[in-house]
Every structure is written in structure tokens, then in C-alpha cells.
Write a protein that holds these residues in place. Structure first.
Motif, PDB file in Angstrom:
ATOM      1  N   PRO A 231      32.162  54.043  24.305  1.00 41.35           N
ATOM      2  CA  PRO A 231      32.971  53.038  25.019  1.00 41.35           C
ATOM      3  C   PRO A 231      34.126  52.942  24.596  1.00 41.35           C
ATOM      4  O   PRO A 231      35.309  52.544  25.547  1.00 41.35           O
ATOM      5  N   ALA A 232      34.802  53.215  23.431  1.00 40.73           N
ATOM      6  CA  ALA A 232      36.114  52.952  22.864  1.00 40.73           C
ATOM      7  C   ALA A 232      37.109  53.995  23.616  1.00 40.73           C
ATOM      8  O   ALA A 232      38.169  53.662  23.579  1.00 40.73           O
ATOM      9  N   GLN A 233      36.249  55.125  23.978  1.00 43.59           N
ATOM     10  CA  GLN A 233      37.178  55.895  24.686  1.00 43.59           C
ATOM     11  C   GLN A 233      37.455  55.946  26.370  1.00 43.59           C
ATOM     12  O   GLN A 233      38.232  56.389  26.749  1.00 43.59           O
ATOM     13  N   ILE A 234      36.709  54.928  26.836  1.00 46.23           N
ATOM     14  CA  ILE A 234      36.729  54.510  28.329  1.00 46.23           C
ATOM     15  C   ILE A 234      38.297  53.732  28.426  1.00 46.23           C
ATOM     16  O   ILE A 234      38.229  52.603  27.861  1.00 46.23           O
ATOM     17  N   LYS A 235      38.866  54.038  29.255  1.00 47.44           N
ATOM     18  CA  LYS A 235      40.113  53.226  29.746  1.00 47.44           C
ATOM     19  C   LYS A 235      39.970  52.630  30.739  1.00 47.44           C
ATOM     20  O   LYS A 235      41.001  51.767  31.053  1.00 47.44           O
ATOM     21  N   LYS A 236      39.411  52.883  31.780  1.00 53.25           N
ATOM     22  CA  LYS A 236      39.058  52.363  33.281  1.00 53.25           C
ATOM     23  C   LYS A 236      37.470  52.265  33.597  1.00 53.25           C
ATOM     24  O   LYS A 236      36.900  53.375  33.273  1.00 53.25           O
ATOM     25  N   ALA A 237      36.954  51.361  34.232  1.00 51.07           N
ATOM     26  CA  ALA A 237      35.836  51.123  34.842  1.00 51.07           C
ATOM     27  C   ALA A 237      35.662  50.332  36.127  1.00 51.07           C
ATOM     28  O   ALA A 237      36.476  49.578  36.287  1.00 51.07           O
ATOM     29  N   VAL A 238      34.913  51.114  37.020  1.00 54.94           N
ATOM     30  CA  VAL A 238      34.676  50.436  38.291  1.00 54.94           C
ATOM     31  C   VAL A 238      33.286  50.203  38.498  1.00 54.94           C
ATOM     32  O   VAL A 238      32.466  50.956  38.373  1.00 54.94           O
ATOM     33  N   LEU A 239      33.034  48.685  38.722  1.00 51.37           N
ATOM     34  CA  LEU A 239      31.456  48.164  38.812  1.00 51.37           C
ATOM     35  C   LEU A 239      31.384  47.715  40.215  1.00 51.37           C
ATOM     36  O   LEU A 239      32.205  47.065  40.796  1.00 51.37           O
ATOM     37  N   THR A 240      30.452  48.263  40.690  1.00 50.52           N
ATOM     38  CA  THR A 240      29.749  47.610  42.106  1.00 50.52           C
ATOM     39  C   THR A 240      28.650  46.625  41.674  1.00 50.52           C
ATOM     40  O   THR A 240      27.587  47.156  41.179  1.00 50.52           O
TER      41      THR A 240
ATOM     42  N   PRO B 114      25.513  43.626  41.932  1.00 50.96           N
ATOM     43  CA  PRO B 114      24.667  43.302  42.922  1.00 50.96           C
ATOM     44  C   PRO B 114      25.041  42.352  44.224  1.00 50.96           C
ATOM     45  O   PRO B 114      24.345  42.370  45.032  1.00 50.96           O
ATOM     46  N   SER B 115      26.216  41.611  43.901  1.00 53.63           N
ATOM     47  CA  SER B 115      26.488  40.695  44.933  1.00 53.63           C
ATOM     48  C   SER B 115      27.375  41.724  45.849  1.00 53.63           C
ATOM     49  O   SER B 115      28.038  40.852  46.696  1.00 53.63           O
ATOM     50  N   ASP B 116      27.613  42.751  45.543  1.00 53.00           N
ATOM     51  CA  ASP B 116      28.151  43.735  46.491  1.00 53.00           C
ATOM     52  C   ASP B 116      29.832  43.531  46.394  1.00 53.00           C
ATOM     53  O   ASP B 116      30.687  43.994  47.055  1.00 53.00           O
ATOM     54  N   GLN B 117      30.067  42.985  45.292  1.00 55.66           N
ATOM     55  CA  GLN B 117      31.569  42.973  44.804  1.00 55.66           C
ATOM     56  C   GLN B 117      31.729  44.264  44.034  1.00 55.66           C
ATOM     57  O   GLN B 117      30.952  44.641  43.286  1.00 55.66           O
ATOM     58  N   THR B 118      33.154  44.702  44.464  1.00 53.72           N
ATOM     59  CA  THR B 118      33.691  45.968  43.565  1.00 53.72           C
ATOM     60  C   THR B 118      34.497  45.321  42.534  1.00 53.72           C
ATOM     61  O   THR B 118      35.640  44.703  42.920  1.00 53.72           O
ATOM     62  N   VAL B 119      34.581  45.615  41.157  1.00 51.37           N
ATOM     63  CA  VAL B 119      35.398  44.937  40.268  1.00 51.37           C
ATOM     64  C   VAL B 119      35.905  46.201  39.457  1.00 51.37           C
ATOM     65  O   VAL B 119      35.166  47.055  38.882  1.00 51.37           O
TER      66      VAL B 119
ATOM     67  N   ILE C 158      40.416  42.679  34.018  1.00 55.29           N
ATOM     68  CA  ILE C 158      40.211  42.939  35.471  1.00 55.29           C
ATOM     69  C   ILE C 158      41.463  43.017  36.207  1.00 55.29           C
ATOM     70  O   ILE C 158      42.487  42.115  36.226  1.00 55.29           O
ATOM     71  N   VAL C 159      41.351  44.223  36.952  1.00 50.87           N
ATOM     72  CA  VAL C 159      42.589  44.315  37.791  1.00 50.87           C
ATOM     73  C   VAL C 159      42.475  44.470  39.339  1.00 50.87           C
ATOM     74  O   VAL C 159      43.261  44.423  40.087  1.00 50.87           O
TER      75      VAL C 159
ATOM     76  N   GLU D 132      21.538  43.724  33.564  1.00 54.06           N
ATOM     77  CA  GLU D 132      22.603  43.607  32.422  1.00 54.06           C
ATOM     78  C   GLU D 132      23.766  43.502  33.566  1.00 54.06           C
ATOM     79  O   GLU D 132      24.931  43.061  32.953  1.00 54.06           O
ATOM     80  N   PHE D 133      23.924  43.998  34.564  1.00 54.12           N
ATOM     81  CA  PHE D 133      25.066  43.838  35.477  1.00 54.12           C
ATOM     82  C   PHE D 133      25.607  42.334  35.631  1.00 54.12           C
ATOM     83  O   PHE D 133      24.466  41.697  36.059  1.00 54.12           O
ATOM     84  N   PRO D 134      26.478  41.919  35.543  1.00 52.17           N
ATOM     85  CA  PRO D 134      27.184  40.648  36.040  1.00 52.17           C
ATOM     86  C   PRO D 134      26.768  40.434  37.399  1.00 52.17           C
ATOM     87  O   PRO D 134      26.810  41.346  38.272  1.00 52.17           O
TER      88      PRO D 134
END
Length: 332
Positions: free
Chosen positions: A182-191, A193-198, A209-210, A302-304
Motif C-alpha cells: 500500500p505504501a508504494q501505491i501512488k494512485k488508485a481509481v475506484l468504481t 457500488p453507487s457507480d461513481q468513479t473516484v 481525492i483528485v 469494504e468499498f465506500p
């Protein structure tokens, strides 16, 4: 006690100590020789480079390249290093209990005409592979009839040897869902359950959050999600290729996570579909791959639910030890 008697007793003591040491040394050496004589194979576990497990209806082949074990048959996949190491140790250290007969005409009686389990292993050196065939269980239930290296004699091996070698394809496959720190991850993209992409970025051990808008993220919650996925394991491998993703809910995934080591380098992308019939698992796959597997249902939970669940809700950020003065005022 005079000096002469003291010297004599000292010499006697040295003699007894030497006798005990020599006797113990010879005993240990004899025991080691007896154990070596009972061992079926003399190779070292780390010298093995390929292993084959054959059953009447299945064949599993594994190979080691550059120190990394992989399953090459019936599928191509990374191996579970620890599970494979334990199996290899069991094979190399296998010992015979008894010699039953050297008459091959009785193979059917012992289940060795068509062994229920045949393990073959070889190292880098040329030569015939080491083999251990395992047949029927002995009448006492304490062991199994076996044959090593296609010799004529039938021996018995312990039940622990059989259970340690009788590993399934699932046992031998790497069950890591996503391999990253986890400490080596610089960027993450989540889809979500509400169909939002973050989209989120990590800088100086803090997540922000960008997209879709810029907010300070809840770093603890984001790190918790990544750590949870990193530590989870695949529960079952369902299919290596499917033409119908809809039966798993993976044509339109419920949630997805892509992680990046930097702005453009993707580490992996995990897609989560619907829950299975019992509700205990969630169908999943990797983006760009055909295989479908099952992970625990709790991962989807676990997903927001929305981007707001990922926002930092701290009212004031400060270190209490830095506060020197507090002023309270009323607007009235």
C-alpha cells in the motif's frame, strides 16, 4: 585429600567424559546413518526444478524458473511458494517404514498397478526423475503401500507422507488477489457500488481525492481498504475462460479497483461482480484477463458507498502538543 588422589580422580573424570562423548557421538552418527538409509531420496529440496503430480484423472505440472515456481499444467499460473515448499520437503524427506515384497505380480493387491498418486521430481542435473507411487492404505490405517523410483519392492510410507503430497491444484496455486505494498501505491481509481468513479493520489503518506472533485481523503480508510484487499485470498478458481461474463455480474461490475505505482504504471485492476448464490463470496476477475475466481463477500462491503465516504471528516487538523493557547469567543 592429597594432591595425588585429586589428580587420579581428575584423570578418571576425564576418561569418563571422553567415553560418554565418544559413545554419544557414535550413537548420533549411527542414528543419522539409519535415518539416511530409510530415506527414499537424497536430493535437497531447493535443488528441485520440476514436480509432477499425477492421479488417474488429473495431472499437475510445476516448473521453477529463476527461482520462481509456476504451475504449467493444466493451467499456467504462479504457484503458492510456501505450499509447494512444504510439499517438496515432504517428498525429499519421505522414509520407508517396511519392505513388504519384491514381487510385482501383487501390484493390484497393493493398488500399485494404477497408483492413486504418482509424484515425480527432478533437479537441474541430468538423470531419471525421482518417483514415488502411492497405492492402497494399509489394513492398520497407519500408512500406504508405495514404490520408489520404479523399483520392484513394495514398501509402506506413513499417512503423513501421503497427506503431505496429496495436494490439489487449488492448494498449489498462488491465491494472492493483488500483490502490492500500500505504501508504494501512488494512485488508485475506484468504481464504487453507487457507480461513481473516484480517483485518488498518495503523497507524503496522505491520500487526496483528485476526481470527480478535489478533496482531502480519509487516509486511514483508504489504507484500510488497500490492506484488506492485499491480505485477502482467492477462495476458488472457477474458470480460466468464459464467453459470458453476465452470469457472474462481471459484464457490469459492482465495484472495481485499479492501483498504480506511478501516474501511468498500472500494477493491477480488480473487478468485482455479483455475490454467489450463498452470499458468502463475490465473483471477480482481473481486467484484461479471462479467468474468473471467487473472493469473500466482505471485500465488496469494504468499498465506500459514495465519494463522500472517502472524504476526510476531520474538523480541525492539529497536533495537541503544539497547542500553547486556546481562546473561546461567542458570536453574541
Amino acid at each position: 585429600m592429597n594432591i595425588k588422589k585429586t589428580v587420579i580422580l581428575f584423570i578418571i573424570l576425564l576418561g569418563l567424559a571422553g567415553y560418554y562423548y565418544t559413545r554419544q557421538h557414535l550413537s548420533d552418527k549411527r542414528q543419522a546413518q539409519e535415518e539416511a538409509a530409510q530415506r527414499l531420496f537424497s536430493a535437497a529440496e531447493d535443488a528441485l526444478e520440476n514436480i509432477t503430480i499425477a492421479r488417474p484423472d488429473e495431472r499437475i505440472a510445476l516448473e521453477k524458473h529463476d527461482g520462481v515456481w509456476k504451475v504449467v499444467e493444466p493451467v499456467e499460473a504462479f504457484a503458492d511458494t510456501e505450499a509447494l515448499k512444504q510439499m517438496a520437503i515432504t517428498f525429499i524427506n519421505a522414509e520407508q517404514q517396511k519392505t513388504i515384497t519384491e514381487d510385482r505380480s501383487q501390484d493390484e493387491e497393493f493398488g500399485l498397478d494404477a497408483p492413486q498418486l504418482l509424484i515425480s521430481a527432478a533437479g537441474s542435473e541430468e538423470g531419471s526423475p525421482m518417483q514415488l507411487a502411492i497405492g492402497h492404505e494399509t489394513p492398520t490405517g497407519s500408512g500406504y503401500y508405495a514404490r520408489a523410483n520404479d523399483q520392484a519392492k513394495v514398501i509402506t510410507v506413513s499417512s503423513l507422507v501421503k497427506s503431505g503430497l496429496d495436494t490439489s491444484l487449488y492448494d498449489l496455486r498462488d491465491k494472492t488477489i493483488l500483490a502490492f505494498e500500500p505504501a508504494q501505491i501512488k494512485k488508485a481509481v475506484l468504481t464504487l457500488p453507487s457507480d461513481q468513479t473516484v480517483a485518488l493520489e498518495q503523497e507524503d503518506d496522505a491520500w487526496k481525492i483528485v476526481a470527480p472533485l478535489q478533496y482531502q481523503a480519509d487516509t486511514r480508510k483508504m489504507n484500510g481498504l488497500l490492506s484488506r484487499i492485499k491480505s485477502a485470498r482467492i477462495q476458488a478458481f472457477l474458470t480460466e475462460k468464459t464467453e459470458d461474463l453476465s452470469q457472474y455480474g462481471l459484464d457490469q461490475p459492482e465495484a472495481a479497483l485499479s492501483v498504480f505505482a506511478d501516474e501511468d504504471t498500472s500494477v493491477a485492476a480488480l473487478l468485482l461482480g455479483r455475490k454467489n448464490e450463498t452470499g458468502s463470496g463475490v465473483y471477480a476477475r482481473y481486467e484484461g484477463r479471462d479467468n474468473v475466481f471467487l473472493v469473500e463477500a466482505a471485500l465488496l462491503d469494504e468499498f465506500p458507498a459514495s465519494v463522500n465516504d472517502l472524504r476526510d471528516k476531520t474538523l480541525l487538523a492539529f497536533i495537541s502538543s503544539d497547542i500553547q493557547k486556546i481562546e473561546l469567543s461567542s458570536l453574541e
